[in-house]
Design a protein around this motif. Structure first.
Motif, short mmCIF file in Angstrom:
data_model
loop_
_atom_site.label_atom_id
_atom_site.label_comp_id
_atom_site.label_asym_id
_atom_site.label_seq_id
_atom_site.Cartn_x
_atom_site.Cartn_y
_atom_site.Cartn_z
N VAL A 23 0.79 -1.17 -0.03
CA VAL A 23 0.09 0.14 0.02
C VAL A 23 0.86 1.31 0.00
N ALA A 24 0.63 2.32 -1.00
CA ALA A 24 1.53 3.41 -0.92
C ALA A 24 0.36 4.59 -0.58
N VAL A 25 0.92 5.26 0.31
CA VAL A 25 0.25 6.54 0.58
C VAL A 25 1.04 7.91 0.19
N GLY A 26 0.58 8.67 -0.95
CA GLY A 26 1.19 9.66 -1.58
C GLY A 26 1.52 9.45 -2.81
N ASP A 27 1.62 10.50 -3.59
CA ASP A 27 1.77 10.45 -5.06
C ASP A 27 3.18 10.18 -5.36
N VAL A 28 4.18 10.73 -4.82
CA VAL A 28 5.66 10.96 -4.94
C VAL A 28 6.12 9.33 -4.78
N VAL A 29 5.61 8.58 -3.65
CA VAL A 29 5.91 7.20 -3.27
C VAL A 29 5.36 6.50 -4.19
N THR A 30 4.13 6.77 -4.59
CA THR A 30 3.41 5.71 -5.78
C THR A 30 4.29 5.84 -6.96
N PHE A 31 4.71 6.88 -7.40
CA PHE A 31 5.51 7.13 -8.53
C PHE A 31 6.64 6.24 -8.50
N HIS A 32 7.49 6.59 -7.30
CA HIS A 32 8.84 5.77 -7.33
C HIS A 32 8.65 4.21 -7.54
N LEU A 33 7.66 3.74 -6.58
CA LEU A 33 7.26 2.31 -6.75
C LEU A 33 6.85 2.04 -8.04
N ARG A 34 5.94 2.78 -8.61
CA ARG A 34 5.58 2.20 -10.35
C ARG A 34 6.87 2.36 -11.01
N ARG A 35 7.81 3.36 -10.91
CA ARG A 35 8.92 3.43 -11.95
C ARG A 35 10.02 2.43 -11.27
N ALA A 36 10.07 1.70 -10.28
CA ALA A 36 10.63 0.73 -9.91
C ALA A 36 10.35 -0.67 -10.30
N GLY A 37 8.98 -0.76 -11.05
CA GLY A 37 8.42 -2.00 -11.33
C GLY A 37 7.59 -2.70 -10.41
N ARG A 38 7.32 -1.84 -9.41
CA ARG A 38 6.51 -2.66 -8.25
C ARG A 38 5.21 -1.80 -8.00
N GLY A 94 1.57 -8.76 7.55
CA GLY A 94 2.50 -8.95 6.67
C GLY A 94 2.61 -8.17 5.58
N SER A 95 1.61 -7.37 5.52
CA SER A 95 1.67 -6.19 4.29
C SER A 95 2.47 -5.18 4.73
N THR A 96 2.57 -4.33 3.76
CA THR A 96 3.75 -3.12 3.75
C THR A 96 2.90 -1.77 3.44
N VAL A 97 2.94 -0.80 4.13
CA VAL A 97 2.43 0.26 4.08
C VAL A 97 3.72 1.17 3.77
N VAL A 98 3.68 2.13 2.65
CA VAL A 98 4.77 3.01 2.39
C VAL A 98 4.25 4.52 2.28
N TYR A 99 4.81 5.27 3.03
CA TYR A 99 4.32 6.75 2.74
C TYR A 99 5.66 7.75 2.79
N GLY A 100 5.24 8.80 2.16
CA GLY A 100 6.60 9.83 2.19
C GLY A 100 6.71 10.56 3.59
N GLN A 101 8.15 10.62 3.69
CA GLN A 101 8.48 11.76 4.93
C GLN A 101 8.93 12.87 4.20
N PRO A 102 8.35 13.92 4.16
CA PRO A 102 8.75 15.08 3.48
C PRO A 102 10.24 15.53 3.73
N ASP A 103 11.14 15.71 2.73
CA ASP A 103 12.60 16.08 2.63
C ASP A 103 13.44 14.86 3.14
N GLU A 104 12.76 13.86 3.53
CA GLU A 104 13.66 12.55 4.07
C GLU A 104 13.51 11.40 3.12
N GLY A 105 12.48 11.05 2.63
CA GLY A 105 12.50 9.72 1.90
C GLY A 105 11.09 9.08 2.17
N MET A 106 11.17 7.81 1.85
CA MET A 106 9.97 6.96 2.04
C MET A 106 9.84 6.05 3.32
N VAL A 107 8.99 5.88 4.05
CA VAL A 107 8.77 5.36 5.24
C VAL A 107 8.39 3.99 4.92
#
Length: 179
Positions: free
Chosen positions: A40-55, A134-147
């Motif tokens: 699960v991705a929360v955020g546009d930039v996180v979603t973009f990076h996951l898609r660009r990485a092929g997942r 067992g799932s993974t949730v990823v969200y953006g931490q502004p100016d730091e990266g993906m959590v």
């Protein structure tokens, strides 16, 4: 609707898991958790990076913004794909519509993007509670990266505890999580 109290805002300054600047490292750690569990991705930039990485995420929650500004056209086009479900969620709140759509998206047989009118910043909390262990949730931490938040019973309890401190009708908003 649940509203984030002003005095609880500080609880969101520290990340809820490890911070990654490299998508491949995040995905390697996430895949070691549970191979068929949802991402699960929360955020546009996180979603973009996951898609660009092929997942591409199984569920993405986006609002067309990053740091309160509109995302660029490249990101917008990359993230607004597949099955789109529109929901409304005002800034600083969690709506029944958002929580219900998250639960439905996790049950869907196809990747789903929730396009939020308003703000998706707090969607991490119900996403962790709703996602299977067992799932993974990823969200953006502004100016730091993906959590990366590994969905464990402890993480779900922590998110429920935070949600219990919000103002509003907790039982009504979270009822889709307990169905």
């Amino acid at each position: 609707m649940l509203t984030l109290p002003t005095d609880l805002r500080t609880a969101f300054k520290e990340p809820f898991g490890p911070v990654y600047t490299e998508t491949d490292a995040l995905l390697a750690d996430a895949s070691s958790e549970e191979t068929d569990a949802p991402l699960v991705a929360v955020g546009d930039v996180v979603t973009f990076h996951l898609r660009r990485a092929g997942r591409p995420p199984d569920v993405a929650v986006i609002d067309g913004k990053t740091k309160r500004e509109a995302v660029g056209e490249e990101i917008r086009q990359a993230v607004e794909t597949g099955r789109l479900v529109e929901v409304t969620n005002e800034p600083g709140t969690l709506s029944f519509d958002l929580v219900s759509a998250l639960v439905d998206a996790l049950d869907a047989d196809e990747p789903t993007t929730l396009l939020v009118t308003g703000e998706e910043d707090l969607a991490t909390l119900p996403a962790v509670v709703a996602a299977p262990l067992g799932s993974t949730v990823v969200y953006g931490q502004p100016d730091e990266g993906m959590v990366r938040v590994a969905v464990t019973a402890a993480a779900q309890a922590e998110m429920r505890d935070l949600l219990s401190q919000f103002g509003g009708d907790l039982d009504a908003v979270l009822s889709p999580l307990d169905a």
